[in-house]
Design an enzyme around this catalytic site. Structure first.
Site, PDB file in Angstrom:
ATOM      1  N   LYS A  36      -3.274  13.988   6.527  1.00  0.00           N
ATOM      2  CA  LYS A  36      -2.597  13.615   5.274  1.00  0.00           C
ATOM      3  C   LYS A  36      -2.852  12.137   4.965  1.00  0.00           C
ATOM      4  O   LYS A  36      -3.350  11.404   5.826  1.00  0.00           O
ATOM      5  CB  LYS A  36      -1.103  13.906   5.384  1.00  0.00           C
ATOM      6  N   TYR A 263      -1.379 -19.892  -3.243  1.00  0.00           N
ATOM      7  CA  TYR A 263      -0.168 -19.905  -4.065  1.00  0.00           C
ATOM      8  C   TYR A 263       1.013 -20.492  -3.301  1.00  0.00           C
ATOM      9  O   TYR A 263       1.210 -20.188  -2.114  1.00  0.00           O
ATOM     10  CB  TYR A 263       0.209 -18.480  -4.475  1.00  0.00           C
TER      11      TYR A 263
END
Ligand code: PLP
Length: 371
Positions: A36, A263
């Site tokens: 999955k 940043y």
């Protein structure tokens, strides 16, 4: 060829991990490879094929769309959808010839209708919630009644009875044994209701921890990718990591004392130094929580990731003297030279588990498969 961000997938490692798991469970127990979430980020179809070569005989997924995709690649392999489904998803799963999980009478009825509309007779696995507190029927006798209704339903085939452990990855825990003790008598009753009812419970951790959990089939996910369910070195379980995450040093620049990177200026050079810029970031799955909290391999040496992880870039401190030049290959997960960075190490820095690290590598990152 250097790419800004690249996941290398060693399908041979998946194959060998499956062989190792299959040897551990022995002849009588089937290995179901859980693929999955795009094979835990590794690529579902490639890993499913490798797992089948390594001795897995079944596949499991969470969603009907995953079963539909795999069905194109593997027309004859049993695929179990373990998750909850809407009616449309259920119809898609049945049409794809998938096996389905049920734990409610209403869902059995839906399943029966979907089966008769599609002309297929889906195999059904009834699920007991023995303590996970998620999907599954809590009451043993209600589950046995449901299994009987499936067995009596001409549209459906009773193919399995199963449960899922909540604490298999926690050694010294006794709850897994309690769950197993609650599950086995129910499984025995359900088994008498059909000629071929598979009893299954174990995930990777349970498979590695206790042979008493192996039963007719084990559902192994994380271990087939060479990730350790106990968050230690996978080599201790004879497992080989199948995924590496690569980038490269796109630029090298001189920083003076106090110059900042990224940043928010969360890092400033503590001395004159060289900073490398790698064009990989949280848009690729390098989590922002790794800002000032990770290491990257370049030239076989570890360098600290400094400053804030951006969407498309990270920066590393190469130190006051460096021979690293633009173009140098960089490794965020995997080996380089004498050193290596495990997904387990990244997970521990993030306070999470290796599953989330590999599942988080985004679609933007190409997967390059090696045999
Ligand atoms: C129901 C179920 N079975 C098996 C697995 C495989 O677990 P693991 O990856 O720990 O082997 C999962 C994965 O989360 C699951 O949800």
């Amino acid at each position: 060829m250097t790419r800004r961000a690249l996941a290398r997938i060693d399908s041979g490692a998946v194959e060998r991990n499956c062989r190792t798991l299959k040897e551990r469970v022995g002849e009588k127990t089937e290995l179901c490879a859980v693929v999955k979430a795009n094979g835990y980020g590794h690529g579902a179809a490639v890993c499913a094929a490798a797992a089948l070569r390594g001795g897995a005989t079944r596949l499991a997924v969470a969603a009907s769309s995953e079963a539909e995709e795999l069905r194109h690649h593997f027309p004859d392999v049993p695929i179990l959808v373990m998750g909850a489904m809407t009616e449309d998803e259920l119809r898609a799963a049945v049409a794809a010839g998938a096996e389905v999980a049920i734990w409610r009478e209403g869902f059995r009825e839906l399943c029966s209708r979907a089966a008769s509309d599609s002309g297929r007779r889906p195999k059904v696995h009834v699920k007991l919630d023995s303590g996970m507190g998620r999907l599954g029927e809590r009451d043993p006798s209600t589950l046995v009644d449901l299994a009987r209704a499936v067995a009596d339903d001409g549209q459906l085939e009773l193919a399995g009875v199963w449960t899922h452990f909540a604490t298999a990855d926690e050694e010294n825990d006794s709850f897994m044994d309690e769950q197993l003790a609650a599950f086995l008598p129910v499984a025995d009753q359900v088994k008498t209701l059909g000629p071929r009812v598979a009893v299954h419970a174990a995930n990777s951790a349970a498979t590695l921890r206790d042979p008493a959990t192996h039963l007719d089939m084990v559902r192994c996910g994380v271990a087939i990718y060479g990730l350790d369910p106990f968050q230690r070195d996978p080599a201790a379980q004879g497992l080989e990591p199948a995924l590496q995450l690569h980038s490269y040093v796109a630029d090298v620049k001189r920083f003076g004392l106090g110059d900042s990177a990224g940043y928010g200026r969360t890092w400033r050079a503590p001395e004159d130094t060289w900073v490398g810029v790698l064009p990989i970031g949280y848009g690729d799955g390098v989590r922002r929580d790794l800002s000032n909290n990770a290491e990257v391999l370049v030239g076989g040496r570890r360098y600290p990731l400094v400053g804030t992880v951006s969407m498309d870039n990270v920066t590393i401190d190469l130190g006051p003297q460096t021979d690293v030049e633009p173009g140098a290959p960089a490794v965020l997960i995997g080996p380089q030279g004498p050193d290596r960075i495990l997904a387990e190490e990244v997970a521990s820095r993030l306070g999470t588990i290796n599953y989330e690290v590999t599942c988080g590598i985004s679609q933007r990152v190409p997967r390059e498969v090696e045999d």
